[in-house]
Write a protein that holds these residues in place. Sequence first.
Motif, PDB file in Angstrom:
ATOM      1  N   GLN A  27       0.828  -1.212   0.000  1.00  0.00           N
ATOM      2  CA  GLN A  27       0.000   0.000   0.000  1.00  0.00           C
ATOM      3  C   GLN A  27       0.862   1.262   0.000  1.00  0.00           C
ATOM      4  N   CYS A  28       1.907   1.278   0.793  1.00  0.00           N
ATOM      5  CA  CYS A  28       2.799   2.437   0.831  1.00  0.00           C
ATOM      6  C   CYS A  28       3.484   2.622  -0.517  1.00  0.00           C
ATOM      7  N   GLY A  29       3.894   1.519  -1.144  1.00  0.00           N
ATOM      8  CA  GLY A  29       4.481   1.596  -2.481  1.00  0.00           C
ATOM      9  C   GLY A  29       3.503   2.162  -3.488  1.00  0.00           C
ATOM     10  N   CYS A  30       2.256   1.688  -3.440  1.00  0.00           N
ATOM     11  CA  CYS A  30       1.226   2.209  -4.352  1.00  0.00           C
ATOM     12  C   CYS A  30       0.987   3.697  -4.122  1.00  0.00           C
ATOM     13  N   ASP A  31       0.928   4.103  -2.857  1.00  0.00           N
ATOM     14  CA  ASP A  31       0.726   5.527  -2.549  1.00  0.00           C
ATOM     15  C   ASP A  31       1.861   6.375  -3.126  1.00  0.00           C
ATOM     16  N   LEU A  32       3.086   5.896  -2.987  1.00  0.00           N
ATOM     17  CA  LEU A  32       4.234   6.638  -3.530  1.00  0.00           C
ATOM     18  C   LEU A  32       4.226   6.655  -5.053  1.00  0.00           C
ATOM     19  N   ILE A  33       3.824   5.552  -5.674  1.00  0.00           N
ATOM     20  CA  ILE A  33       3.722   5.525  -7.141  1.00  0.00           C
ATOM     21  C   ILE A  33       2.681   6.530  -7.597  1.00  0.00           C
ATOM     22  N   ARG A  34       1.543   6.584  -6.895  1.00  0.00           N
ATOM     23  CA  ARG A  34       0.491   7.549  -7.247  1.00  0.00           C
ATOM     24  C   ARG A  34       1.023   8.985  -7.196  1.00  0.00           C
ATOM     25  N   LYS A  35       1.802   9.277  -6.162  1.00  0.00           N
ATOM     26  CA  LYS A  35       2.286  10.645  -5.958  1.00  0.00           C
ATOM     27  C   LYS A  35       3.442  11.016  -6.871  1.00  0.00           C
ATOM     28  N   HIS A  36       4.369  10.073  -7.073  1.00  0.00           N
ATOM     29  CA  HIS A  36       5.625  10.448  -7.719  1.00  0.00           C
ATOM     30  C   HIS A  36       5.941   9.692  -8.999  1.00  0.00           C
ATOM     31  N   GLY A  37       5.247   8.600  -9.261  1.00  0.00           N
ATOM     32  CA  GLY A  37       5.570   7.761 -10.409  1.00  0.00           C
ATOM     33  C   GLY A  37       6.560   6.680 -10.011  1.00  0.00           C
ATOM     34  N   PHE A  38       6.539   5.590 -10.729  1.00  0.00           N
ATOM     35  CA  PHE A  38       7.343   4.427 -10.393  1.00  0.00           C
ATOM     36  C   PHE A  38       8.837   4.728 -10.439  1.00  0.00           C
ATOM     37  N   ASP A  39       9.270   5.418 -11.483  1.00  0.00           N
ATOM     38  CA  ASP A  39      10.709   5.667 -11.666  1.00  0.00           C
ATOM     39  C   ASP A  39      11.276   6.653 -10.651  1.00  0.00           C
TER      40      ASP A  39
ATOM     41  N   ILE B  95      10.622   6.768  -7.369  1.00  0.00           N
ATOM     42  CA  ILE B  95      10.684   6.297  -5.982  1.00  0.00           C
ATOM     43  C   ILE B  95      11.761   5.221  -5.835  1.00  0.00           C
ATOM     44  N   THR B  96      12.182   5.029  -4.599  1.00  0.00           N
ATOM     45  CA  THR B  96      13.205   4.023  -4.314  1.00  0.00           C
ATOM     46  C   THR B  96      12.673   3.033  -3.282  1.00  0.00           C
ATOM     47  N   VAL B  97      13.346   1.909  -3.187  1.00  0.00           N
ATOM     48  CA  VAL B  97      13.004   0.912  -2.172  1.00  0.00           C
ATOM     49  C   VAL B  97      13.156   1.523  -0.784  1.00  0.00           C
ATOM     50  N   GLU B  98      14.162   2.360  -0.606  1.00  0.00           N
ATOM     51  CA  GLU B  98      14.373   3.013   0.690  1.00  0.00           C
ATOM     52  C   GLU B  98      13.178   3.879   1.064  1.00  0.00           C
ATOM     53  N   GLN B  99      12.634   4.620   0.093  1.00  0.00           N
ATOM     54  CA  GLN B  99      11.468   5.471   0.367  1.00  0.00           C
ATOM     55  C   GLN B  99      10.238   4.623   0.727  1.00  0.00           C
ATOM     56  N   ILE B 100      10.047   3.540  -0.008  1.00  0.00           N
ATOM     57  CA  ILE B 100       8.904   2.662   0.271  1.00  0.00           C
ATOM     58  C   ILE B 100       9.043   2.068   1.669  1.00  0.00           C
ATOM     59  N   SER B 101      10.247   1.589   1.989  1.00  0.00           N
ATOM     60  CA  SER B 101      10.496   0.987   3.308  1.00  0.00           C
ATOM     61  C   SER B 101      10.233   1.982   4.425  1.00  0.00           C
ATOM     62  N   LYS B 102      10.737   3.197   4.253  1.00  0.00           N
ATOM     63  CA  LYS B 102      10.542   4.233   5.274  1.00  0.00           C
ATOM     64  C   LYS B 102       9.058   4.537   5.467  1.00  0.00           C
ATOM     65  N   ALA B 103       8.337   4.678   4.349  1.00  0.00           N
ATOM     66  CA  ALA B 103       6.901   4.978   4.437  1.00  0.00           C
ATOM     67  C   ALA B 103       6.138   3.846   5.126  1.00  0.00           C
TER      68      ALA B 103
ATOM     69  N   THR C 220      13.606  -5.948   5.343  1.00  0.00           N
ATOM     70  CA  THR C 220      12.245  -6.476   5.425  1.00  0.00           C
ATOM     71  C   THR C 220      11.544  -6.325   4.084  1.00  0.00           C
ATOM     72  N   TYR C 221      11.752  -5.165   3.436  1.00  0.00           N
ATOM     73  CA  TYR C 221      11.179  -4.976   2.101  1.00  0.00           C
ATOM     74  C   TYR C 221      11.620  -6.131   1.193  1.00  0.00           C
ATOM     75  N   TYR C 222      12.923  -6.404   1.174  1.00  0.00           N
ATOM     76  CA  TYR C 222      13.461  -7.428   0.285  1.00  0.00           C
ATOM     77  C   TYR C 222      13.058  -8.843   0.704  1.00  0.00           C
ATOM     78  N   TYR C 223      12.610  -9.005   1.921  1.00  0.00           N
ATOM     79  CA  TYR C 223      12.078 -10.295   2.337  1.00  0.00           C
ATOM     80  C   TYR C 223      10.773 -10.586   1.592  1.00  0.00           C
ATOM     81  N   TYR C 224       9.967  -9.546   1.371  1.00  0.00           N
ATOM     82  CA  TYR C 224       8.661  -9.711   0.735  1.00  0.00           C
ATOM     83  C   TYR C 224       8.691  -9.476  -0.772  1.00  0.00           C
ATOM     84  N   PHE C 225       9.556  -8.604  -1.242  1.00  0.00           N
ATOM     85  CA  PHE C 225       9.635  -8.262  -2.664  1.00  0.00           C
ATOM     86  C   PHE C 225      11.095  -8.309  -3.097  1.00  0.00           C
ATOM     87  N   GLU C 226      11.368  -8.981  -4.204  1.00  0.00           N
ATOM     88  CA  GLU C 226      12.750  -9.132  -4.662  1.00  0.00           C
ATOM     89  C   GLU C 226      13.349  -7.821  -5.159  1.00  0.00           C
ATOM     90  N   SER C 227      12.496  -6.924  -5.641  1.00  0.00           N
ATOM     91  CA  SER C 227      12.979  -5.670  -6.211  1.00  0.00           C
ATOM     92  C   SER C 227      11.832  -4.661  -6.212  1.00  0.00           C
TER      93      SER C 227
END
Length: 194
Positions: free
Chosen positions: A20-32, A34-42, A49-56
């Motif tokens: 959900q946090c990744g989707c929210d960031l994509i909505r706001k900023h676009g996929f390209d 955002i970073t994994v670090e931003q998604i993790s922080k949000a 932990t992010y990489y435990y659930y998603f490979e990339s």
Amino acid sequence: MTQMTSRAKQAEATKNRIYQCGCDLIRKHGFDQITVEQISKAAGVSVGTYYYYFESKFDLFSEIYKKGDEYFLSHVANSLTATEPLEKIIAFFDKYADFNRLNGLDMVKKLYTSDNKMFITKGRAMQGILSEIIEQGQRDNKITTNLPSQEITNILFIAARGVVYEWCLYDGSIDLNQAMKKTITLMIYGLVPG
């Protein structure tokens, strides 16, 4: 039916929060942008932990389409009540319009780019459902057999994506369902044999 343990429930909740946090960031900023670090922080989790659930980051993006296919398998495939194949195709794309509206205009705008190759990924459930409808119509001599069902499916999705793109261009001010129905109706009556 096996019940989920509290640990499994917590893991599922963590994965969903990251998603959900990744989707929210994509909505706001676009996929390209955002970073994994931003998604993790949000999401309030570590990068590990992010990489435990998603490979990339792309794996999270793929999850959006996986959820779309799951939606079509669970909410659309068995809910199309029309008996005539052409009417069923119209109803299918009405659900496709609904699904895009559910994702929200901002998210859809971020997904509809020429860099997004997920739209043309083969073997997706969404396309499979439509191909089955078309194949049944071909067997019943209600849809032309001059083209294979997969090619007709591709052509109809090209048109449907065009309608959604138009909806994005007009910032959601057009009635997506009405525009979809008009376009798909015009297209499918070209599929009637004879």
